[in-house]
Design a protein around this motif. Structure first.
Motif, PDB file in Angstrom:
ATOM      1  N   TRP A   7       0.604  -1.111   0.128  1.00 33.23           N
ATOM      2  CA  TRP A   7       0.053   0.084   0.027  1.00 33.23           C
ATOM      3  C   TRP A   7       0.770   1.419  -0.003  1.00 33.23           C
ATOM      4  CZ3 TRP A   7      -4.334   1.334  -1.623  1.00 33.23           C
ATOM      5  CH2 TRP A   7      -5.101   2.603  -1.160  1.00 33.23           C
ATOM      6  N   LEU A   8       1.894   1.245   0.737  1.00 32.06           N
ATOM      7  CA  LEU A   8       2.651   2.485   0.813  1.00 32.06           C
ATOM      8  C   LEU A   8       3.654   2.593  -0.533  1.00 32.06           C
ATOM      9  CD1 LEU A   8       4.194   2.425   4.340  1.00 32.06           C
ATOM     10  CD2 LEU A   8       2.446   3.889   3.477  1.00 32.06           C
ATOM     11  N   ALA A   9       4.031   1.474  -1.144  1.00 31.38           N
ATOM     12  CA  ALA A   9       4.585   1.812  -2.449  1.00 31.38           C
ATOM     13  C   ALA A   9       3.632   2.325  -3.203  1.00 31.38           C
ATOM     14  CB  ALA A   9       4.957   0.338  -2.999  1.00 31.38           C
ATOM     15  N   SER A  10       2.342   1.868  -3.295  1.00 25.08           N
ATOM     16  CA  SER A  10       1.389   2.190  -4.291  1.00 25.08           C
ATOM     17  C   SER A  10       1.230   3.950  -4.008  1.00 25.08           C
ATOM     18  CB  SER A  10      -0.042   1.720  -3.986  1.00 25.08           C
ATOM     19  OG  SER A  10      -1.090   2.221  -4.678  1.00 25.08           O
ATOM     20  N   GLU A  11       1.121   4.200  -2.521  1.00 23.67           N
ATOM     21  CA  GLU A  11       0.893   5.549  -2.227  1.00 23.67           C
ATOM     22  C   GLU A  11       2.255   6.455  -2.897  1.00 23.67           C
ATOM     23  OE1 GLU A  11      -1.385   7.232   0.519  1.00 23.67           O
ATOM     24  OE2 GLU A  11      -2.470   5.965  -1.426  1.00 23.67           O
ATOM     25  N   ALA A  12       3.265   6.011  -2.708  1.00 24.58           N
ATOM     26  CA  ALA A  12       4.522   6.752  -2.912  1.00 24.58           C
ATOM     27  C   ALA A  12       4.375   7.107  -4.592  1.00 24.58           C
ATOM     28  CB  ALA A  12       5.682   5.966  -2.750  1.00 24.58           C
ATOM     29  N   ILE A  13       4.170   5.959  -5.498  1.00 24.55           N
ATOM     30  CA  ILE A  13       4.418   6.186  -6.895  1.00 24.55           C
ATOM     31  C   ILE A  13       3.353   6.679  -7.278  1.00 24.55           C
ATOM     32  CG2 ILE A  13       3.169   3.756  -7.169  1.00 24.55           C
ATOM     33  CD1 ILE A  13       6.048   5.406  -9.456  1.00 24.55           C
ATOM     34  N   ASN A  14       2.123   6.786  -6.841  1.00 27.72           N
ATOM     35  CA  ASN A  14       0.830   7.593  -7.339  1.00 27.72           C
ATOM     36  C   ASN A  14       0.945   9.063  -6.951  1.00 27.72           C
ATOM     37  OD1 ASN A  14      -0.978   5.890  -8.815  1.00 27.72           O
ATOM     38  ND2 ASN A  14      -1.228   4.891  -6.851  1.00 27.72           N
ATOM     39  N   ARG A  15       1.942   9.302  -5.874  1.00 28.63           N
ATOM     40  CA  ARG A  15       2.161  10.755  -5.468  1.00 28.63           C
ATOM     41  C   ARG A  15       2.874  11.372  -6.179  1.00 28.63           C
ATOM     42  NH1 ARG A  15       1.452  11.412   1.033  1.00 28.63           N
ATOM     43  NH2 ARG A  15      -0.356   9.981   1.268  1.00 28.63           N
ATOM     44  N   LEU A  16       3.996  10.481  -6.761  1.00 29.79           N
ATOM     45  CA  LEU A  16       5.142  11.105  -7.692  1.00 29.79           C
ATOM     46  C   LEU A  16       4.411  11.261  -8.985  1.00 29.79           C
ATOM     47  CD1 LEU A  16       8.216   8.775  -7.046  1.00 29.79           C
ATOM     48  CD2 LEU A  16       7.944  11.282  -6.517  1.00 29.79           C
ATOM     49  N   LYS A  17       3.419  10.492  -9.550  1.00 25.43           N
ATOM     50  CA  LYS A  17       2.807  10.505 -10.552  1.00 25.43           C
ATOM     51  C   LYS A  17       1.625  11.902 -10.664  1.00 25.43           C
ATOM     52  CE  LYS A  17      -0.451   8.367 -13.943  1.00 25.43           C
ATOM     53  NZ  LYS A  17       0.277   8.682 -15.195  1.00 25.43           N
ATOM     54  N   THR A  18       1.078  12.183  -9.378  1.00 22.41           N
ATOM     55  CA  THR A  18       0.322  13.221  -9.426  1.00 22.41           C
ATOM     56  C   THR A  18       1.236  14.526  -9.434  1.00 22.41           C
ATOM     57  OG1 THR A  18      -1.319  12.145  -7.844  1.00 22.41           O
ATOM     58  CG2 THR A  18      -1.008  14.557  -7.672  1.00 22.41           C
ATOM     59  N   TYR A  19       2.321  14.592  -8.865  1.00 21.44           N
ATOM     60  CA  TYR A  19       3.086  15.837  -8.955  1.00 21.44           C
ATOM     61  C   TYR A  19       3.967  15.886 -10.219  1.00 21.44           C
ATOM     62  CZ  TYR A  19       1.655  16.123  -4.006  1.00 21.44           C
ATOM     63  OH  TYR A  19       1.027  16.175  -2.951  1.00 21.44           O
ATOM     64  N   GLN A  20       4.726  14.737 -10.715  1.00 21.19           N
ATOM     65  CA  GLN A  20       5.522  14.907 -11.642  1.00 21.19           C
ATOM     66  C   GLN A  20       5.151  13.817 -12.839  1.00 21.19           C
ATOM     67  OE1 GLN A  20       9.013  14.610  -8.637  1.00 21.19           O
ATOM     68  NE2 GLN A  20       9.866  15.976 -10.099  1.00 21.19           N
ATOM     69  N   GLY A  21       4.158  13.323 -12.977  1.00 20.93           N
ATOM     70  CA  GLY A  21       3.849  12.453 -13.820  1.00 20.93           C
ATOM     71  C   GLY A  21       4.297  12.638 -15.420  1.00 20.93           C
ATOM     72  N   LEU A  22       3.794  13.805 -15.826  1.00 23.05           N
ATOM     73  CA  LEU A  22       4.106  14.031 -17.109  1.00 23.05           C
ATOM     74  C   LEU A  22       5.770  14.082 -17.307  1.00 23.05           C
ATOM     75  CD1 LEU A  22       1.391  16.402 -18.240  1.00 23.05           C
ATOM     76  CD2 LEU A  22       1.616  14.016 -18.930  1.00 23.05           C
ATOM     77  N   GLU A  23       6.430  14.801 -16.494  1.00 21.72           N
ATOM     78  CA  GLU A  23       7.779  15.224 -16.409  1.00 21.72           C
ATOM     79  C   GLU A  23       8.653  13.694 -16.474  1.00 21.72           C
ATOM     80  OE1 GLU A  23      11.039  16.849 -13.275  1.00 21.72           O
ATOM     81  OE2 GLU A  23       9.041  17.316 -13.120  1.00 21.72           O
ATOM     82  N   LEU A  24       8.121  12.878 -15.458  1.00 24.76           N
ATOM     83  CA  LEU A  24       8.879  11.387 -15.307  1.00 24.76           C
ATOM     84  C   LEU A  24       8.491  10.298 -16.225  1.00 24.76           C
ATOM     85  CD1 LEU A  24       8.707  11.760 -11.358  1.00 24.76           C
ATOM     86  CD2 LEU A  24      10.754  12.376 -12.865  1.00 24.76           C
TER      87      LEU A  24
END
Length: 479
Positions: free
Chosen positions: A83-100
């Motif tokens: 669950w925490l891995a899911s939270e971490a990757i989804n937050r990165l996607k929310t903030y920097q998804g297009l960039e990354l």
């Protein structure tokens, strides 16, 4: 009782492609993270006997015999890391998804790595691989991470799980990323490998979960807030970095981990029980062939904490010595803790593990003759994940959310109250026979004087313990 899981299946009619997936998902309530949602592919792994085996592995081994609440399992922890891995990757996607360029493939592999990182774990926490196997296999190196990789392949083949080979490869790479931190095999999106098992600086969701979960189970407070760390992480130059003002929050992560090691994982009574059960397993190995289970996943998944019951309830005469040791554990007739000392800071660099033979060589002629089978020695190393170096020196920070530059921070620029030494080595000695406690304690003190020119009295000597017991007996009227 351990944490209860209420499992509720989602059923949606007239489903669109996205909601149709939810028909094959599950909603779980975790006592640490609240609601956890298992997606269909993850659920296929969870609903196998190999993953369900984790329910029968206590996260902290024999710690529950000192902290009664510590009965949570690897199963709970694995769901928490998922669950925490899911939270971490989804937050990165929310903030920097297009960039990354984070896509569904990246999200799925990170989540699966979190879920499956411990699927190859051995019984009794780390006792099995660090203390039992080296003594019965001539020091052979074996790791539960490598077994996790084998177990994943076995589960996929055994249950015909439809997952592409590239995803499987990435999942396995993420699980052992901490061991291959300097590898050049991570050609793109290197930051994804920092989430579950971070070999660069030790900040990962595995620690986020077990620090909070273990603290709660043992009834201890925890002032580390992983939510703040998740909220502030950003990727700069393919590395997960953290906002500079969270330096002390991250320090608390490493300090909380070290405190758990000192007060829980290496508690003197917990280690006494560990030592006794390792001896019991070694004596039982020729009969139960415990060490032979590590060769193939098809056999290994059958190995769990029920080993202790197999020994305890057996009527085999060949298991009598092992059974007697388990009975001693049950009756709290433990190996007697004699004393301990912390290795001086200036001696840490050249320190070599102390052995029973070292203590025997320092024994007094006036005491009963000691044999190496009478003594148990453990050398406890407690650090901040990087041995004698500061792990925060390996972390990159950024100034604010408009920044595009990363930089390290020297601890003396933050506070002069932070530690300047990052590792303790504690030598602890036990007597396996109660009547030899005084002789072992005396030999241990002689060893300290001989080796370090000092004698510590961290704990009461046998003579003081006797006087204390006599005073207590007199107070309660015991003759």
């Amino acid at each position: 009782m351990g944490a209860k899981y209420c499992v509720e299946e989602f059923v949606c009619n007239n489903a669109s492609p996205s909601t149709d997936d939810r028909r094959f998902s599950k909603h779980i309530h975790d006592n640490v993270h609240g609601n956890i949602y298992l997606d269909p592919i993850s659920l296929k792994f969870v609903d196998t006997e190999q993953f369900q085996r984790l329910r029968d592995l206590k996260q902290l081994g024999f710690t529950y015999m000192v902290y009664p609440g510590a009965v949570h399992s690897r199963f709970e922890h694995s769901l928490g890391v998922y669950w925490l891995a899911s939270e971490a990757i989804n937050r990165l996607k929310t903030y920097q998804g297009l960039e990354l360029d984070i896509d569904r493939f990246d999200i799925q592999t990170v989540k699966l790595a979190g879920l499956l990182h411990d699927v190859g774990h051995g019984p009794f926490s780390h006792l099995f691989e660090r203390e039992f196997l080296p003594r019965v296999s001539n020091g052979m190196k074996w790791s539960h991470e490598e077994m996790s990789l084998k177990m994943i392949d076995f589960v996929v083949d055994e249950h015909n799980i439809d997952i592409d080979s590239e995803s499987l490869k990435k999942v396995k790479e993420m699980i052992i990323a901490s061991e291959n931190a300097t590898s050049n095999s991570f050609k793109e999106k290197r930051f994804l490998y920092d989430i579950v098992a971070n070999g660069r600086n030790g900040i990962d969701v595995d620690k986020f979960d077990y620090i909070v979960r273990d603290s709660r189970a043992c009834g201890l407070g925890c002032n580390f807030q992983f939510q703040r760390v998740l909220e502030t992480m950003r990727v700069i130059e393919d590395e997960i970095c953290y906002r500079a003002k969270e330096y002390l929050t991250i320090h608390k992560l490493f300090a909380a981990r070290a405190d758990l090691h000192r007060t829980v994982y290496t508690h003197a009574k917990v280690k006494a029980i560990d030592l006794m059960f390792v001896d019991a397993m070694i004596k039982a190995n020729d009969v139960l062939h415990i060490s032979s289970y590590i060769d193939e996943p098809a056999q290994y998944w059958k190995l769990d904490d029920t080993i202790i019951k197999a020994i305890e309830t057996s009527s085999s005469q060949d298991l009598k010595e092992s059974r007697d040791l388990v009975l001693r554990i049950r009756r709290r007739d433990l190996y007697q803790f004699c004393n301990e000392f912390a290795v001086p800071k200036d001696k840490l660099q050249c320190f070599k593990n102390v052995t029973p033979e070292d203590i025997i060589c320092a024994q007094n002629s006036s005491h009963p003759t000691l044999d190496k089978e009478d003594i148990a020695v453990i050398n406890v190393k407690i650090d901040l994940t990087r041995g004698r170096t500061n792990p925060l020196e390996s972390i990159s920070f950024f100034k604010d959310y408009e920044s595009s530059e990363k930089f390290p921070i020297k601890h003396d620029l933050v506070s002069h109250l932070l530690p300047t030494s990052y590792q303790d080595v504690i030598v602890r000695v036990y007597s396996k026979k109660p009547h030899l406690v005084e002789a072992v304690s005396s030999a241990f003190e002689n060893f300290q004087v001989k080796e370090y020119g000092m004698k510590t009295q961290v704990h009461a000597t046998p003579e003081k313990k006797k006087r204390k017991q006599l005073r207590y007996n007199s107070a309660v009227g015991v003759v």
